[in-house]
Design a protein around this motif. Structure first.
Motif, PDB file in Angstrom:
ATOM      1  N   GLY A  43      40.460   7.332  56.823  1.00 23.43           N
ATOM      2  CA  GLY A  43      40.825   5.950  57.137  1.00 23.43           C
ATOM      3  C   GLY A  43      40.138   5.360  58.343  1.00 23.43           C
ATOM      4  O   GLY A  43      40.559   4.315  58.847  1.00 23.43           O
ATOM      5  N   SER A  44      39.062   5.987  58.818  1.00 25.41           N
ATOM      6  CA  SER A  44      38.375   5.496  60.026  1.00 25.41           C
ATOM      7  C   SER A  44      37.309   4.464  59.657  1.00 25.41           C
ATOM      8  O   SER A  44      36.123   4.646  59.918  1.00 25.41           O
ATOM      9  CB  SER A  44      37.755   6.664  60.794  1.00 25.41           C
ATOM     10  N   TYR A  45      37.768   3.386  59.034  1.00 23.96           N
ATOM     11  CA  TYR A  45      36.854   2.290  58.670  1.00 23.96           C
ATOM     12  C   TYR A  45      37.644   0.985  58.673  1.00 23.96           C
ATOM     13  O   TYR A  45      38.872   0.970  58.848  1.00 23.96           O
ATOM     14  CB  TYR A  45      36.222   2.538  57.302  1.00 23.96           C
ATOM     15  N   ILE A  46      36.932  -0.128  58.511  1.00 27.02           N
ATOM     16  CA  ILE A  46      37.550  -1.445  58.462  1.00 27.02           C
ATOM     17  C   ILE A  46      37.421  -1.983  57.043  1.00 27.02           C
ATOM     18  O   ILE A  46      36.330  -2.001  56.480  1.00 27.02           O
ATOM     19  CB  ILE A  46      36.878  -2.428  59.456  1.00 27.02           C
ATOM     20  N   GLN A 135      42.852  -3.326  58.423  1.00 35.11           N
ATOM     21  CA  GLN A 135      42.783  -4.226  57.269  1.00 35.11           C
ATOM     22  C   GLN A 135      42.645  -5.671  57.737  1.00 35.11           C
ATOM     23  O   GLN A 135      43.474  -6.158  58.510  1.00 35.11           O
ATOM     24  CB  GLN A 135      44.039  -4.066  56.412  1.00 35.11           C
ATOM     25  N   VAL A 136      41.593  -6.339  57.252  1.00 31.68           N
ATOM     26  CA  VAL A 136      41.319  -7.733  57.619  1.00 31.68           C
ATOM     27  C   VAL A 136      41.463  -8.586  56.361  1.00 31.68           C
ATOM     28  O   VAL A 136      40.639  -8.502  55.449  1.00 31.68           O
ATOM     29  CB  VAL A 136      39.912  -7.888  58.218  1.00 31.68           C
ATOM     30  N   SER A 137      42.522  -9.366  56.305  1.00 32.67           N
ATOM     31  CA  SER A 137      42.776 -10.247  55.152  1.00 32.67           C
ATOM     32  C   SER A 137      42.378 -11.668  55.542  1.00 32.67           C
ATOM     33  O   SER A 137      42.916 -12.227  56.503  1.00 32.67           O
ATOM     34  CB  SER A 137      44.251 -10.207  54.754  1.00 32.67           C
ATOM     35  N   ILE A 138      41.457 -12.246  54.788  1.00 33.13           N
ATOM     36  CA  ILE A 138      40.938 -13.575  55.111  1.00 33.13           C
ATOM     37  C   ILE A 138      41.332 -14.554  54.023  1.00 33.13           C
ATOM     38  O   ILE A 138      41.171 -14.275  52.829  1.00 33.13           O
ATOM     39  CB  ILE A 138      39.412 -13.535  55.294  1.00 33.13           C
ATOM     40  N   TYR A 139      41.864 -15.688  54.451  1.00 36.95           N
ATOM     41  CA  TYR A 139      42.277 -16.753  53.551  1.00 36.95           C
ATOM     42  C   TYR A 139      41.483 -18.009  53.895  1.00 36.95           C
ATOM     43  O   TYR A 139      40.707 -18.024  54.856  1.00 36.95           O
ATOM     44  CB  TYR A 139      43.774 -17.021  53.692  1.00 36.95           C
ATOM     45  N   GLU A 140      41.675 -19.048  53.130  1.00 34.98           N
ATOM     46  CA  GLU A 140      40.955 -20.292  53.364  1.00 34.98           C
ATOM     47  C   GLU A 140      41.248 -20.870  54.743  1.00 34.98           C
ATOM     48  O   GLU A 140      40.382 -21.485  55.372  1.00 34.98           O
ATOM     49  CB  GLU A 140      41.339 -21.313  52.287  1.00 34.98           C
TER      50      GLU A 140
END
Length: 333
Positions: A43-46, A135-140
């Motif tokens: 899990g050592s990632y983005i 975890q990077v969640s991107i929305y409008e």
């Protein structure tokens, strides 16, 4: 660190950085410098994903925010943040175009400096024993960054976090190398810098949810970006192609349902019911605290603030961050 301090053998450099435990490398050494730390630390990632509203199955189903595409950023921790920022700004963030005279300008949701601080905070404070990636969640209209790890009780999660506070890193060795490499200052000023970046572009301060063993930071787009997203360059047609009249939106503030859909993107039935509940609860001229709405909706403070932002055409904020109150706008406004 100076050039002479790093111009040494790899072993000496790692020993100088206190990344050896006897004759063995520490986990921090693997995470910081190994080209594929995932071989040794799960899990050592983005992980980055873009989410948007899509139609759900069934005639009467609500639209849902679903994953559209994603990427994984791997490599040493010292390089992951820069790689992730480049990917976010080239593939995930929109640069909305406007003009100042004959000069074209491009407006992103948020600044690179702000995203950098948020990512560094997630990487440096993550609990790497959990095996869960950042975890990077991107929305409008927003970005949400999540990492596993306990938030220090010495550091507040409300607006006071944007004042000077103690530096309490979850991973002291990783934080120390980040400090020596110049990535962080290690003085508890990361959120102060985020506040300064928000002020530059008139963006709301990110909301922090640090419950249940993880940290989630929700950052909404700056004022100009959000305005262009909803109304476009000329105040009428948004990026989604929907015709809206910016000037007439404020005139409808007395009509709850018109205000809910006035200039904003579609909202789910559940969110609309929450909007209705808030507007029906508020009396004109009376001020309310955030906990009044938390109790009304039976939600956490962070989620309640997000919902209140969606009613910016109907509700205004009064007072400073610590004593903030909310009241209903009068129809004449």
């Amino acid at each position: 660190m100076t050039e002479s301090e790093v111009n040494v053998s790899d072993e000496l450099l790692l020993r100088n950085l206190k990344l050896f435990d006897g004759e063995y490398l520490t986990r921090a050494a693997i995470l910081l410098f190994h080209p594929t730390p995932e071989r040794y630390v799960t899990g050592s990632y983005i992980k980055i994903g873009y989410f948007s509203l899509v139609g759900a199955f069934g005639e009467n189903a609500e639209p849902i925010e679903d994953l559209q595409y994603q990427d994984v950023v791997e490599g040493s921790l010292l390089l992951q943040v820069d790689k992730a920022i480049d990917l976010i700004f080239t593939k995930y963030f929109k640069a909305l175009v406007d003009y100042e005279g004959i000069q074209r300008t491009e407006t992103y949701m948020l600044t690179r400096g702000m995203i950098r601080e948020l990512l560094l905070n997630a990487v440096n404070h993550k609990d790497y024993a959990t095996g869960v990636p950042v975890q990077v969640s991107i929305y409008e209209d927003r970005i949400v960054i999540f990492n596993m790890g306990l938030w220090s009780k010495r550091v507040p999660t409300d607006e006071r976090v944007y004042d000077k506070h103690e530096s309490v890193p979850h991973n002291p060795k990783i934080a120390d190398v980040s400090f020596r490499s110049g990535d962080v200052e290690a003085w508890g000023r990361g959120f102060l810098k985020i506040k300064a970046e928000c002020k530059k572009v008139n963006a709301p301060l990110p909301l922090i949810d640090a419950e249940n063993g993880g940290v989630s930071i929700n950052a909404s787009g700056c004022e100009k970006y959000m305005s262009m997203l909803r109304y476009g360059q000329y105040g009428q047609v948004g990026v989604d192609g929907i015709w809206r009249d910016k000037e007439n939106v404020s005139k409808k503030s007395g009509d709850k349902k018109a205000a809910i859909k006035s200039g904003d993107k579609k909202v789910t039935k559940k969110t609309q019911m929450q909007y209705d509940k808030i507007l029906g609860f508020m009396e004109e001229g009376k001020e309310y605290g955030i906990w009044d709405f938390c109790e009304l909706l039976d939600l956490k403070e962070s989620r309640t603030k997000v919902i209140l932002r969606g009613l910016s055409d109907d509700i205004e904020m009064v007072g400073s961050n610590r004593d903030r109150r909310y009241k209903r706008k009068s129809i004449s406004q």
